[in-house]
Design a protein around this motif. Structure first.
Motif, PDB file in Angstrom:
ATOM      1  N   VAL B   3      15.632  -2.289 -23.186  1.00  0.00           N
ATOM      2  CA  VAL B   3      14.299  -1.732 -22.989  1.00  0.00           C
ATOM      3  C   VAL B   3      14.040  -1.665 -21.485  1.00  0.00           C
ATOM      4  CG1 VAL B   3      11.846  -2.055 -23.445  1.00  0.00           C
ATOM      5  CG2 VAL B   3      13.526  -2.786 -25.144  1.00  0.00           C
ATOM      6  N   LEU B   4      13.657  -0.495 -20.994  1.00  0.00           N
ATOM      7  CA  LEU B   4      13.366  -0.364 -19.565  1.00  0.00           C
ATOM      8  C   LEU B   4      11.860  -0.281 -19.331  1.00  0.00           C
ATOM      9  CD1 LEU B   4      15.911   2.300 -18.231  1.00  0.00           C
ATOM     10  CD2 LEU B   4      16.230  -0.133 -18.544  1.00  0.00           C
ATOM     11  N   LEU B   5      11.369  -1.087 -18.375  1.00  0.00           N
ATOM     12  CA  LEU B   5       9.970  -0.962 -17.954  1.00  0.00           C
ATOM     13  C   LEU B   5       9.963  -0.061 -16.729  1.00  0.00           C
ATOM     14  CD1 LEU B   5       8.718  -4.674 -18.069  1.00  0.00           C
ATOM     15  CD2 LEU B   5       8.220  -2.861 -19.700  1.00  0.00           C
ATOM     16  N   ILE B   6       9.393   1.128 -16.884  1.00  0.00           N
ATOM     17  CA  ILE B   6       9.422   2.092 -15.779  1.00  0.00           C
ATOM     18  C   ILE B   6       7.996   2.503 -15.443  1.00  0.00           C
ATOM     19  CG2 ILE B   6      10.629   4.143 -14.945  1.00  0.00           C
ATOM     20  CD1 ILE B   6      12.000   4.158 -17.756  1.00  0.00           C
ATOM     21  N   GLY B   7       7.768   2.789 -14.179  1.00  0.00           N
ATOM     22  CA  GLY B   7       6.432   3.260 -13.808  1.00  0.00           C
ATOM     23  C   GLY B   7       6.283   3.361 -12.304  1.00  0.00           C
ATOM     24  N   ASN B   8       5.127   3.821 -11.865  1.00  0.00           N
ATOM     25  CA  ASN B   8       4.821   3.879 -10.434  1.00  0.00           C
ATOM     26  C   ASN B   8       4.841   2.469  -9.859  1.00  0.00           C
ATOM     27  OD1 ASN B   8       2.240   6.472 -10.582  1.00  0.00           O
ATOM     28  ND2 ASN B   8       4.438   6.598 -10.664  1.00  0.00           N
ATOM     29  N   PRO B   9       4.978   2.350  -8.529  1.00  0.00           N
ATOM     30  CA  PRO B   9       4.849   1.027  -7.930  1.00  0.00           C
ATOM     31  C   PRO B   9       3.453   0.456  -8.180  1.00  0.00           C
ATOM     32  CG  PRO B   9       5.777   2.587  -6.364  1.00  0.00           C
ATOM     33  CD  PRO B   9       5.324   3.376  -7.548  1.00  0.00           C
ATOM     34  N   ASN B  10       3.369  -0.852  -8.261  1.00  0.00           N
ATOM     35  CA  ASN B  10       2.081  -1.540  -8.357  1.00  0.00           C
ATOM     36  C   ASN B  10       1.235  -1.150  -9.566  1.00  0.00           C
ATOM     37  OD1 ASN B  10       0.621  -3.612  -7.108  1.00  0.00           O
ATOM     38  ND2 ASN B  10      -0.863  -2.168  -6.312  1.00  0.00           N
ATOM     39  N   VAL B  11       1.859  -1.064 -10.740  1.00  0.00           N
ATOM     40  CA  VAL B  11       1.069  -0.847 -11.951  1.00  0.00           C
ATOM     41  C   VAL B  11       1.124  -2.066 -12.869  1.00  0.00           C
ATOM     42  CG1 VAL B  11       1.301   1.663 -11.953  1.00  0.00           C
ATOM     43  CG2 VAL B  11       2.995   0.287 -13.153  1.00  0.00           C
ATOM     44  N   GLY B  12       1.870  -3.105 -12.441  1.00  0.00           N
ATOM     45  CA  GLY B  12       1.907  -4.338 -13.220  1.00  0.00           C
ATOM     46  C   GLY B  12       3.139  -4.503 -14.094  1.00  0.00           C
ATOM     47  N   GLU B  47      15.799 -10.050 -33.441  1.00  0.00           N
ATOM     48  CA  GLU B  47      17.006  -9.712 -32.692  1.00  0.00           C
ATOM     49  C   GLU B  47      16.773  -9.880 -31.206  1.00  0.00           C
ATOM     50  OE1 GLU B  47      19.325  -6.035 -33.435  1.00  0.00           O
ATOM     51  OE2 GLU B  47      18.255  -6.082 -35.353  1.00  0.00           O
ATOM     52  N   LYS B  48      17.858 -10.222 -30.512  1.00  0.00           N
ATOM     53  CA  LYS B  48      17.729 -10.391 -29.078  1.00  0.00           C
ATOM     54  C   LYS B  48      17.780  -9.024 -28.404  1.00  0.00           C
ATOM     55  CE  LYS B  48      20.089 -13.118 -25.646  1.00  0.00           C
ATOM     56  NZ  LYS B  48      21.245 -13.968 -25.424  1.00  0.00           N
ATOM     57  N   ALA B  49      16.760  -8.709 -27.616  1.00  0.00           N
ATOM     58  CA  ALA B  49      16.769  -7.425 -26.920  1.00  0.00           C
ATOM     59  C   ALA B  49      16.703  -7.679 -25.424  1.00  0.00           C
ATOM     60  CB  ALA B  49      15.584  -6.583 -27.362  1.00  0.00           C
ATOM     61  N   GLU B  50      17.374  -6.810 -24.674  1.00  0.00           N
ATOM     62  CA  GLU B  50      17.363  -6.963 -23.228  1.00  0.00           C
ATOM     63  C   GLU B  50      16.230  -6.121 -22.649  1.00  0.00           C
ATOM     64  OE1 GLU B  50      21.079  -5.970 -21.474  1.00  0.00           O
ATOM     65  OE2 GLU B  50      20.445  -6.560 -19.461  1.00  0.00           O
ATOM     66  N   ILE B  51      15.550  -6.685 -21.652  1.00  0.00           N
ATOM     67  CA  ILE B  51      14.484  -5.914 -21.031  1.00  0.00           C
ATOM     68  C   ILE B  51      14.682  -5.912 -19.525  1.00  0.00           C
ATOM     69  CG2 ILE B  51      12.868  -7.863 -20.939  1.00  0.00           C
ATOM     70  CD1 ILE B  51      10.754  -5.594 -21.765  1.00  0.00           C
ATOM     71  N   ILE B  52      14.484  -4.760 -18.909  1.00  0.00           N
ATOM     72  CA  ILE B  52      14.743  -4.629 -17.473  1.00  0.00           C
ATOM     73  C   ILE B  52      13.486  -4.168 -16.754  1.00  0.00           C
ATOM     74  CG2 ILE B  52      16.181  -3.538 -15.722  1.00  0.00           C
ATOM     75  CD1 ILE B  52      18.309  -3.181 -17.880  1.00  0.00           C
TER      76      ILE B  52
END
Lengths: 84, 569
Positions: B3-12, B47-52
């Motif tokens: 799972v990728l956490l993507i977004g603009n800088p400084n959105v938390g 299930e074990k999921a990877e998050i980045i």
């Protein structure tokens, strides 16, 4: 009356619409990624000292931009739209 | 499953990452806190999921190194979580629309949801979800609100289908989406917004900077000294010392083991600074002298970071920073360097050009003393009078400026102009500030204390082997002849490579004059980075630039040491 001036020369508190951006594709893309593109409404917040960075409001956020870059952003200002 | 956490800088994104994985990562209220990606794991339906946690980016056509890292990672992901600052929806839509065309399962998170209410922003979440073709979840990552629904929604993330857009179509679509889902109720400017504008104007900005920096300085000193006087000193003098005395008697007050553990008795007593044993000085220096200042510094830094003030300071100082070959944003790595040079050097990744990074790293390692060094300078030089502490700092600031001016002229290339987003002011959340402080304290205890102990052991060993005596003779012409320090001071310089606090502590038994103490402290601060800083600098700059930086350090410290020696009234 419409008047085209660059962002660096705008007055504090003045609002206008970006008319042109002078520069290559990379430069335009860089600005665009922060919502600075022809047609965007901008309000100048301040100029920091002579030839220092320019701070502006654009698409709901505040951006600080170097003086030389600010000079390449042209704004259409209407004298009636001036607000302080 | 990735799972990728993507977004603009400084959105938390980093706060969200911590919420999902329980892994603490440093998050702040300015763009660019995360410069490399962080991986973690969490349970997804057993299930074990990877998050980045991907570094923030404004678009998928990267313009800086940190953004390139982000874009290159996209292909690896199985699910995209596109994180948006709900108070700045318009800003985030370009990236969101670009991500929607990557044909990966996706969920949109409207974070900082609580602030939309204060700001008079209303977003029609259902409509937005319909237009984007993916689920939209609202969250307040800092309190944990909405995290559960996000996790429940993840396995159901659909693959959106959208036709490719040209640039102008994209902006048109953004305009349409905003028109349909967002209404902003006009209201009067709040006090915070007025302060926001005031502190970014030249005169108001200078005033605010002066007030903020002086308050920070006094609070750091006040807290640091308070902690020492009320807590750490009584603890060591009344609690720890009697234990050590008993132990010292048990060992018979002398002998090899006594020498290594307790050290030399000064007038028959244990002296926490001069005895130089592993469990006397080795424990006292990091815990009794340095830790109180590390605590107070990082407490204040955490508040400054989360308030959103630092990017404003960066903008204000931009014009000045250009004189030393940097742009304003370089002030953030520099301020981080005041705590510890290591995170400072790492943070230079937010600077775009190699030239800037070289100048910033060299300046931090030479002219910016870390908290350990500050504590020791306050402690040892402070005893001789405030005047001498002031001299040390004035010299270091002058060195920082002069070296910057020189490097600006001598280093090839140019410095790009400032181009940053300025975050809104936010009132720091106390629990979040304390959590961040605790993380930094833990890493100080884990990384600094063992090296201090190693340093003390190393000193004892090299003394008994006679190596120091040899080095002292070898470098006497420079150390004594040019800088007017006693020959043994070279030992402190060598130990400074391990830990600067231990090195300054070693100066105590030499009975230095005020002049010698000032020179020794300045030279120690500038001379060579400690081993931890050296290793990251080498990794960040490479051998060639590290050699250059080292040459500059050596030349600058010997020159400045000699100059103070010659000019001392």
């Amino acid at each position: 009356m419409n008047r085209e001036i660059n962002l660096a020369r705008m007055e504090e508190g003045q609002t206008g619409i970006i008319s042109r951006i002078i520069g290559g594709r990379t430069f335009r893309l860089k600005l665009e990624s922060m919502g600075i593109r022809p047609g965007s409404k901008v309000t100048k917040v301040s100029s920091l000292f002579n030839r220092g960075p320019v701070v502006l409001h654009v698409s709901g956020m505040e951006v600080a931009i170097g003086y030389r870059m600010a000079r390449r952003i042209l704004i259409n200002t209407q004298s009636s739209e001036r607000s302080l | 499953m990735k799972v990728l956490l993507i977004g603009n800088p400084n959105v938390g994104k980093s706060v969200l990452f911590t919420r999902l994985t329980g892994i603490q990562v440093i998050a702040s209220n300015y763009p660019g806190t995360t410069v490399t990606f962080k991986k973690g794991f969490f349970k997804l339906h057993g299930e074990k999921a990877e998050i980045i946690d991907v570094p923030g980016t404004y678009s998928l056509t990267p313009t800086s190194e940190a953004e390139e890292v982000a874009v290159n990672m996209l292909d690896e992901g199985d699910i995209f979580v596109c994180v948006i600052d709900a108070t700045r929806l318009e800003r985030s839509l370009p990236l969101t629309l670009q991500l929607l065309r990557r044909k990966k399962p996706m969920i949109v998170v409207l974070n900082i949801w609580d602030e939309t209410r204060h700001k008079g922003i209303h977003i029609d979440v259902e409509k937005l979800s319909e237009l984007l073709g993916v689920p939209v979840v609202t969250t307040v990552a800092i309190t944990g609100e909405g995290i559960r629904s996000l996790v429940e929604m993840l396995p159901k993330a659909p693959v959106p289908y959208h036709e490719a857009l040209t640039e102008s179509q994209q902006w048109q679509e953004i305009g349409e989406i905003i028109n349909q889902v967002q209404t902003v109720i006009h209201r009067h400017h709040t006090f915070i917004e007025k302060l926001q504008d005031f502190s970014i104007k030249p005169s108001g900005g200078m005033l605010v900077a002066l007030v903020v920096l002086s308050i920070s300085f006094f609070v750091i000193r006040f807290l640091g000294e308070g902690l020492i006087g009320l807590l750490f000193e009584p603890l060591f003098e009344k609690g720890y010392k009697p234990l050590l005395i008993t132990f010292s008697r048990y060992l018979g007050g002398e002998g090899m083991l006594h020498e290594i553990l307790i050290g030399n008795l000064i007038n028959g007593e244990i002296d926490f600074i001069q005895s130089f044993g592993l469990i006397s000085t080795g424990i006292f220096v990091p815990i009794g002298m340095v830790l109180p200042y590390v605590l107070s510094f990082y407490f204040i830094l955490g508040i400054l970071e989360d308030s959103g003030y630092l990017p404003r300071l960066a903008t204000l100082l931009d014009l000045f920073m250009h004189q030393i070959g940097l742009h304003g944003y370089a002030i953030i790595p520099t301020i981080l360097g005041i705590g510890c040079n290591v995170p400072g050097i790492l943070a230079t990744r937010i600077l775009e050009s190699r030239r800037e990074r070289f100048i910033a790293c060299t300046l931090i390692s030479i002219g910016v003393p870390c908290a350990s060094l500050h504590a020791m300078i306050f402690g040892l030089v402070g005893e001789r009078g405030v005047k001498y502490v002031l001299i040390v700092y004035t010299v270091l600031i002058l060195v920082w400026i002069c070296l910057g001016l020189i490097m600006n002229l001598a280093t090839k290339g140019f410095t790009p102009e400032l181009f940053i987003e300025i975050p809104p002011y936010r009132v720091p959340v106390f629990t979040v500030v304390i959590k961040k402080l605790w993380m930094r304290i833990k890493s100080f205890l884990k990384e600094a204390v063992p090296i201090v102990l190693l340093g003390v052991l190393f000193v004892n060993l090299l003394y008994s082997l006679g190596i120091f005596q040899f080095l002292a003779k070898l470098f006497a012409p420079v150390v004594n002849g040019l800088m007017g320090l006693p020959d043994e001071a070279v030992i402190a310089l060598v130990v400074g490579f391990l830990r600067k606090d231990v090195a300054v502590g070693m100066l105590a038994p030499f009975n230095l004059t005020n002049q010698q103490l000032v020179i020794a402290c300045v030279v120690l601060a500038m001379f060579f980075p400690c081993i931890a800083t050296f290793v990251v600098m080498l990794k960040e700059l490479g051998w060639k630039d590290m050699l250059k930086a080292s040459a500059i350090m050596l030349a600058a410290s010997v020159t400045v040491g000699t100059l103070i020696n010659l000019l001392w009234p």
